[in-house]
Design a protein around this motif. Structure first.
Motif: not given
Length: 871
Positions: A564-568, A575-579, A610-618, A680-686
């Motif tokens: 479910t978290a992947t959907h959110l 929402e944060v980065l664009g469509e 912002e992404v984390e906050n968006f998910v946690n708000a839902r 909670k986001i643990k990492s982000e990368g290419a």
């Protein structure tokens, strides 16, 4: 006739014969453990042939994207060398699932080719299965023979053996005799000299198979025996590219409008000319073919990588790059520029090429950059192998190491060695290659026994969306043995609460509770040919009892929270980065989730927050699950559901909604977003060009994360003497460390200044060159600085400095630019040659280069040999 018209005519012809036109399945197969890629049109219909599912339509027609580069159907090494083999190709097919059989299939095939396509009947030959005298003892296909005799002259009917005219899906499964239709497109004068019948199935480039009509009537059991299928089916496959060749009156698939736009673009980019030189022609054909395979694979969601299907795609792309590198002199990325042409020519039939064009271009360009760098590194390593070699024959095992470890192509190795007067020990290379293949096969070898069927009247039902326990009975089972997993059993029940691995989500684990209270553990659950298969180390003691099937509740809940978290998360990113953000892959486990998505830049700290906050708000919003399990695909899309590229969807789909997040999904989910607790986001990368990856945790894993971090904070405070403000204390330490570093740098500069004066005094003149070869107690940066400082003070300078650091040897060569020009000296060449004394290699520019090695004991000899370059 244009290729798009040929494709449309085929589909329309069978539509008029009451066939339903169905879309091509993705070329990359994600939820079938037996296949990486769709290699035949029948792959997406396997469940119907096996009797695991009942088709809604008994007659269908399609054009299927196929890829043949591995396993039994492997055409890769033939591609480019001839004019009719391909990696990616389209297979036109008409299908009957227990409906019509040989009579209609044969009549319609002949009607389409001779009346719709207007192909001269005298150019066509047909083959019929001649029977076999082996253990199968199969009779000649008299039924097909008599049907052909009604419409084809006797001298046009040929007989084929099991290799050519008995089609099998694999070592096990549906199979049957087939009739092939071959076409002879040679000029009339050649036909007069040699009859076409003698060239059928002889790999003649102008006498080729065009259509194969497979009559599925048997099932091959694990022990090799054949049994009749309960229903007979028709499976036909016609090579679209070959049909275009015939219809457009050309002698090669590559001369059709399927390929000519790509070939023209290759000519424009590289200045090479097609049909002038055979080696160049092969290279151009390889590139034109491979860009299609790679582009379609990426559009279907498979990025190049080092494992599995991704490795195959990377291998195809690299094969094309090296052909360009070797024969077209392409030293810069160029293949990505072909994607636009491919998109323009095939985008109408396959819109995913247009929709994913930017991503395909980015990925291909990055892969080109990477492999061209690998080729440069490989050339250096090959130089080292040659330099350390005794004699004129290069050890095949060393060449294999270069190929296997560094990806340096063996044919390029052989070409370079030949140019330098060396020979490659091809036998040694082949032995090393076969040894590796044997190890690989041994590690992945799986032996499957036949299914033992206990009840053939049950159609399996999945009840896992609503319950985690169910009373089940065993329908069939089989034993499977592999080196990795050992002996296991696969079981199929009449119904099951266990979710099978798919859509990125792991399969459920749990157990079977037997009547006597014993337990049989379910270790994994997968889907195969539309059946849910349960893996266990043992079978129930009594096979005919009913069992209580119980899913591991805790693992399922954690997995559902992550899914479910992947959907959110997907909603948050858009929402944060664009469509422009689109999901490109996911992995949903009980302990974590991984989400790949299209985006052009690294996310900033603020964006991640912002992404984390968006998910946690839902999550805090306690959004309920709104599920539709069986709605028409069109209706789901109208409701705003997200469909993912590369996924296969049926006419009816399941939608999952949490607030404004609506996706097509077959996975398991929480009943309310509040059940996730926290995200909670643990990492982000290419991952690749234009593809980013986020790894995150939810639920209990977040609690463990904060607990561990809290523990770590107390340990840090303890190390800092229980300071009340650890951040302030660490900042003070960093400032102190920075000050000390500056002081050390100042001392080193002073030392280097003094050392420079000493070294200038040690220079000796050799043939008008200021020369010094010496070992220094400096690191690589210090040596470079001092070499260039000396170069500013002296002309005609030749320096070779060496150093030993951490047990490794370093050589640095500096040559004044006037000497490089006047004496034809090259620092890069010199350090590569001297590198053999320290068992290493390197390179650089003509005026400065370095080499590293693992043998410091060779430094003295390398320094001694340096003077030899001064003439």
């Amino acid at each position: 006739m244009k290729s798009q018209d040929i494709r449309a005519n085929f589909l329309e012809f069978f539509k008029e014969k009451s066939h339903r036109i169905v879309p091509s399945a993705p070329m990359v197969i994600k939820d079938d453990p037996t296949l990486m890629f769709t290699n035949a049109g029948m792959n997406q219909f396997k469940e119907f042939f096996l009797g695991n599912s009942i088709p809604k339509e008994t007659r269908v027609v399609d054009t299927q994207k196929c890829l043949r580069v591995s396993g039994k159907h492997n055409d890769l090494e033939e591609v480019g060398k001839d004019t009719y083999h391909h990696t990616m190709f389209e297979m036109l097919g008409n299908w009957s699932f227990g409906d019509y059989f040989k009579e209609e299939a044969i009549a319609w095939a002949w009607e389409f080719l001779t009346e719709v396509c207007k192909i001269d009947k005298d150019c066509l030959y047909v083959t019929v299965f001649e029977g076999s005298t082996d253990k199968d003892n199969l009779a000649k296909d008299e039924e097909a023979l008599e049907l052909w005799r009604k419409i084809v002259a006797e001298d046009k009917i040929l007989y084929g053996n099991k290799k050519d005219n008995f089609w099998e899906m694999g070592d096990q499964g549906p199979c049957g005799p087939c009739s092939e239709i071959h076409v002879d497109i040679r000029p009339a004068e050649e036909k007069a000299k040699v009859p076409g019948a003698s060239l059928v199935n002889q790999d003649h480039p102008q006498v080729v198979e065009i259509w194969n009509l497979v009559f599925m009537q048997y099932n091959r059991r694990a022990n090799g025996d054949l049994e009749s299928l309960p229903s007979k089916h028709v499976d036909t496959g016609m090579g679209f590219e070959r049909l275009c060749m015939v219809m457009q009156g050309v002698q090669s698939n590559y001369d059709t409008d399927v390929f000519t736009p790509i070939i023209r673009e290759i000519e424009t980019i590289t200045s090479a000319k097609y049909a002038k030189d055979e080696a160049v022609d092969i290279a151009i054909r390889v590139i034109a073919d491979h860009i299609r395979a790679v582009s379609f694979s990426i559009a279907d969601g498979q990025l190049p990588s080092n494992t599995g299907a991704g490795y195959v795609i990377r291998r195809i792309l690299r094969r094309a790059i090296r052909y360009g590198f070797t024969f077209l002199d392409t030293k810069e990325p160029f293949m990505y520029r072909l994607v636009k042409v491919l998109s323009d020519t095939m985008g109408d039939a396959f819109p995913e090429l247009r929709d994913q064009r930017q991503l395909i271009e980015n990925v291909v360009k990055e892969e080109e950059h990477s492999f061209l760098k690998t080729l440069d590194q490989g050339l250096v390593l090959l130089d080292n192998i040659v330099a350390s070699n005794k004699g004129k024959t290069i050890d095949g095992r060393k060449a294999f190491e270069l190929y296997d470890t560094f990806g340096f192509p063996i044919d390029l190795t052989a070409l370079i060695l030949g140019e330098r007067g060396y020979e490659l020990d091809e036998k040694g290379f082949e032995i090393a290659m076969q040894e590796q293949k044997k190890r690989s096969r041994s590690a992945s070898e799986v032996s499957k026994e036949d299914w033992v069927v206990l009840d053939s009247d049950n159609e399996q039902e999945f009840v896992g969306y609503d319950m985690l326990e169910a009373s089940v009975k065993l329908v069939k089972y089989r034993k499977v043995t592999s080196k990795k997993e050992g002996e296991q059993f696969q079981m199929v029940f009449n119904l099951t609460p266990f979710y099978p691995e798919g859509g990125g989500q792991v399969g459920d684990k749990g157990y079977l509770e037997l009547v006597n209270g014993d337990v049989v553990y379910i270790l994994d659950t997968k889907r195969e040919n539309n059946e849910i298969v349960h893996f266990s180390k043992e079978l129930p003691a009594t096979l005919t009892d009913k069992f209580k099937a119980v899913v591991d509740k805790k693992q399922r809940q954690r997995t559902a929270a992550n899914h479910t978290a992947t959907h959110l998360l997907h909603q948050a990113l858009r929402e944060v980065l664009g469509e422009h953000v689109e999901q490109k892959g996911s992995a949903v486990h009980s302990k974590y989730l991984r989400f790949d998505f299209s985006h052009f830049a690294k996310l900033t700290v603020d964006e991640l927050r912002e992404v984390e906050n968006f998910v946690n708000a839902r999550i805090s919003g306690n959004l309920p699950l709104v599920e539709n399990r069986n709605i028409p695909m069109e209706e789901a899309l109208e409701q705003g559901a997200m469909a993912l590229f590369g996924e296969k969807y049926g006419d009816a789909v399941r939608t999952i909604r949490f607030g404004q997040s609506v996706e097509l999904c077959g996975g398991t989910h929480v009943k309310n977003t509040g059940d996730i607790w926290h995200f909670k986001i643990k990492s982000e990368g290419a991952v690749a060009a234009g593809i980013r990856r986020i790894e995150a945790i939810t639920s209990d894993a977040v609690k463990d994360f904060y607990s561990e971090n809290n523990k770590m904070l107390f340990e840090i405070k303890d190390l800092l003497n229980n300071t009340a403000d650890p951040v302030k204390s660490v900042t003070a330490l960093q400032e102190e460390n920075s000050l000390l570093k500056k002081q050390v740098e100042a001392l080193l500069k002073e030392k280097a200044k003094n050392l420079k004066g000493e070294l200038l005094q040690e220079l000796t003149e050799v043939n008008g060159i200021q020369f010094l070869a010496k070992q220094l107690s400096l690191d690589a940066a210090g040596i470079k600085d001092i070499a260039f400082e000396m170069g500013n003070n002296k002309d005609n300078l030749f320096l070779l400095f060496a150093a030993e650091n951490d047990g490794k040897a370093l050589l640095s060569c500096y040559i004044s630019k006037e000497l490089v020009a006047q004496k034809n000296l090259n620092a890069g060449t010199i350090v590569r040659e001297l590198g053999k004394y320290i068992q290493g290699g390197g390179g650089g520019q003509p005026f400065f280069a370095t080499a590293g090695g693992k043998n410091p004991n060779g430094i003295a000899e390398a320094l001694e040999k340096a003077k030899g370059y001064l003439g």
